[in-house]
Design a protein around this motif. Structure first.
Motif, PDB file in Angstrom:
ATOM      1  N   HIS A  41       0.868  -1.172   0.000  1.00 18.23           N
ATOM      2  CA  HIS A  41       0.000   0.000   0.000  1.00 18.23           C
ATOM      3  C   HIS A  41       0.914   1.235   0.000  1.00 18.23           C
ATOM      4  N   ALA A  42       0.642   2.167  -0.877  1.00 16.74           N
ATOM      5  CA  ALA A  42       1.416   3.411  -0.889  1.00 16.74           C
ATOM      6  C   ALA A  42       0.621   4.464  -1.647  1.00 16.74           C
ATOM      7  N   GLY A  43       0.721   5.712  -1.180  1.00 18.25           N
ATOM      8  CA  GLY A  43       0.008   6.793  -1.857  1.00 18.25           C
ATOM      9  C   GLY A  43      -1.495   6.688  -1.688  1.00 18.25           C
ATOM     10  N   GLU A  44      -1.938   6.196  -0.523  1.00 19.62           N
ATOM     11  CA  GLU A  44      -3.366   6.228  -0.167  1.00 19.62           C
ATOM     12  C   GLU A  44      -3.572   7.524   0.618  1.00 19.62           C
ATOM     13  N   GLU A  45      -3.092   7.564   1.867  1.00 19.40           N
ATOM     14  CA  GLU A  45      -3.038   8.826   2.615  1.00 19.40           C
ATOM     15  C   GLU A  45      -1.637   9.428   2.547  1.00 19.40           C
ATOM     16  N   GLY A  46      -0.661   8.563   2.342  1.00 19.47           N
ATOM     17  CA  GLY A  46       0.736   9.009   2.297  1.00 19.47           C
ATOM     18  C   GLY A  46       1.056   9.649   0.956  1.00 19.47           C
ATOM     19  N   PRO A  47       2.224  10.295   0.875  1.00 21.22           N
ATOM     20  CA  PRO A  47       2.595  11.058  -0.317  1.00 21.22           C
ATOM     21  C   PRO A  47       3.064  10.195  -1.493  1.00 21.22           C
ATOM     22  N   ARG A  53      -2.250   8.991  -4.985  1.00 16.45           N
ATOM     23  CA  ARG A  53      -1.487  10.238  -4.786  1.00 16.45           C
ATOM     24  C   ARG A  53      -0.356  10.424  -5.812  1.00 16.45           C
ATOM     25  N   VAL A  54      -0.106   9.418  -6.647  1.00 15.58           N
ATOM     26  CA  VAL A  54       0.928   9.599  -7.688  1.00 15.58           C
ATOM     27  C   VAL A  54       0.601  10.785  -8.584  1.00 15.58           C
ATOM     28  N   LEU A  55      -0.674  11.114  -8.654  1.00 13.29           N
ATOM     29  CA  LEU A  55      -1.071  12.210  -9.547  1.00 13.29           C
ATOM     30  C   LEU A  55      -0.454  13.538  -9.114  1.00 13.29           C
ATOM     31  N   ASP A  56       0.036  13.611  -7.874  1.00 13.25           N
ATOM     32  CA  ASP A  56       0.741  14.822  -7.419  1.00 13.25           C
ATOM     33  C   ASP A  56       2.120  14.952  -8.064  1.00 13.25           C
ATOM     34  N   ASP A  57       2.597  13.896  -8.715  1.00 16.89           N
ATOM     35  CA  ASP A  57       3.974  13.897  -9.225  1.00 16.89           C
ATOM     36  C   ASP A  57       3.993  13.415 -10.687  1.00 16.89           C
ATOM     37  N   PRO A  58       3.875  14.339 -11.628  1.00 14.88           N
ATOM     38  CA  PRO A  58       3.771  13.964 -13.047  1.00 14.88           C
ATOM     39  C   PRO A  58       4.933  13.098 -13.540  1.00 14.88           C
ATOM     40  N   ALA A  59       6.139  13.331 -13.023  1.00 13.28           N
ATOM     41  CA  ALA A  59       7.281  12.521 -13.483  1.00 13.28           C
ATOM     42  C   ALA A  59       7.110  11.070 -13.031  1.00 13.28           C
TER      43      ALA A  59
END
Ligand code: HPA
Ligand code: ZN
Length: 319
Positions: free
Chosen positions: A189-195, A216-222
């Motif tokens: 699990h990653a990028g659920e509540e975490g960055p 939350r990956v959508l916060d980081d286009p690269a």
């Protein structure tokens, strides 16, 4: 007929329906802090991930003997079959049970009684994914992995769940290293509540093949570009995201955007007894909320098999 699909993000403990929780409490002489099934239903209003986890762990207390775990898995299989699930990779949280004095063997033998011939009885192939609770220690995770060693033929991968923020993936580098040496595959699990940074860390440090949630990956286009390029699947859980207030409402969900960016997204139910629906309800709900096309739905079903750990021969039957 629901479209054939694989379910890749499903916590078996999260399929504990209020009715079964009460039945098991009575069978085992366990106390539940709710007067009735109705009252328990009303407790299913969450502020965030932690407020959900508090109830989720509290209710696991009714699961005590092998038969309880068998009953739980049987109930899931019956519902999954009706939802068109052909393959399920099922999370379980051994530490939620061993910490209460329920032996690892009780948990896995109980689950396996339901799962070992699920293909014959329900038309669903199944594998288990052993999840470590990331808010517990590395030592506890390593002990859990040692307890699992006699059962590796039932387990396809390790995973990481529970309270995400403050418990970055790198904490478990040594545990995942050991799991790899044992021949297990890896998800987290990653990028659920975490960055989004936790998603990158899960890939780079834990070498996971798939990310659970990951919105939350959508916060980081690269990072999005990288996931698209490397075809790293994301097991997205729309109802969960709304109930745990990761997003405000289903119509705000980024799933459609994720698909259109080329991410290998899948739709899953996470903890269906708590979040208002099983995988087919998640499909139907997100389709209506985002006006998904038949093409989107076909892609989601195809992604679910591509993202799964079934062997190439079986996968070819579904793609
Ligand atoms: N996130 C983290 N841990 C969990 C979840 C979840 O959605 N469900 C059960 N354990
Ligand atoms: Zn989950």
């Amino acid at each position: 007929m629901p479209v054939p699909k694989a379910e890749l993000h499903l916590h078996i403990e999260g399929t504990l329906e209020p009715e079964l929780a009460f039945a098991l409490a009575e069978r085992n002489g366990a106390q539940l802090p709710f007067a009735s099934v109705d009252e328990l239903h009303h407790a299913y209003r969450f502020e965030d991930l932690q407020s959900f986890l508090d109830l989720y762990y509290r209710l696991t207390d009714v699961l005590r003997v092998e038969q309880d775990f068998t009953d739980l898995a049987e109930a899931y299989l019956a519902r999954a079959a009706a939802a068109g699930v052909r393959h399920a990779e099922i999370f379980f949280d051994p530490q939620a049970h061993t910490a209460r004095g329920v032996p690892f063997a009780t948990v896995i033998d109980g689950l396996w009684k339901a799962l070992h011939d699920s293909e014959r009885r329900y038309g669903i192939t199944t594998k288990l994914i052993l999840c470590f609770l990331r808010d517990l220690s590395v030592e506890s995770a390593l002990d859990t992995l040692t307890a699992a060693e006699p059962y590796l033929d039932r387990i396809v991968a390790v995973g990481l769940d529970s309270a995400e923020v403050g418990h970055p993936p790198a904490k478990f580098a040594a545990v995942y290293q050991r799991a790899r040496e044992l021949g297990l595959r890896a998800v987290a699990h990653a990028g659920e509540e975490g960055p989004a940074a936790y998603v990158a860390e899960a890939l780079d440090v834990l070498h996971v093949e798939r990310i659970d949630h990951g919105i939350r990956v959508l916060d980081d286009p690269a990072l999005v570009q990288r996931l698209v390029r490397e075809r790293i699947p994301l097991t997205v859980c729309p109802f969960s995201n709304v109930r745990l207030r990761v997003i405000d409402k289903l119509t705000d969900h980024p799933l459609r955007q994720m698909l259109e960016l080329g991410l290998v997204a899948t739709v899953n139910s996470d903890d269906p007894a708590y979040f208002g629906g099983y995988v087919q309800e998640n499909f139907d709900g997100i389709r209506d909320a985002l006006n998904l096309t038949t093409d989107h739905l076909r892609t989601l079903a195809r992604n679910s098999f591509e993202a799964s750990f079934i062997d190439e021969y079986t996968r070819a039957r579904y793609l």
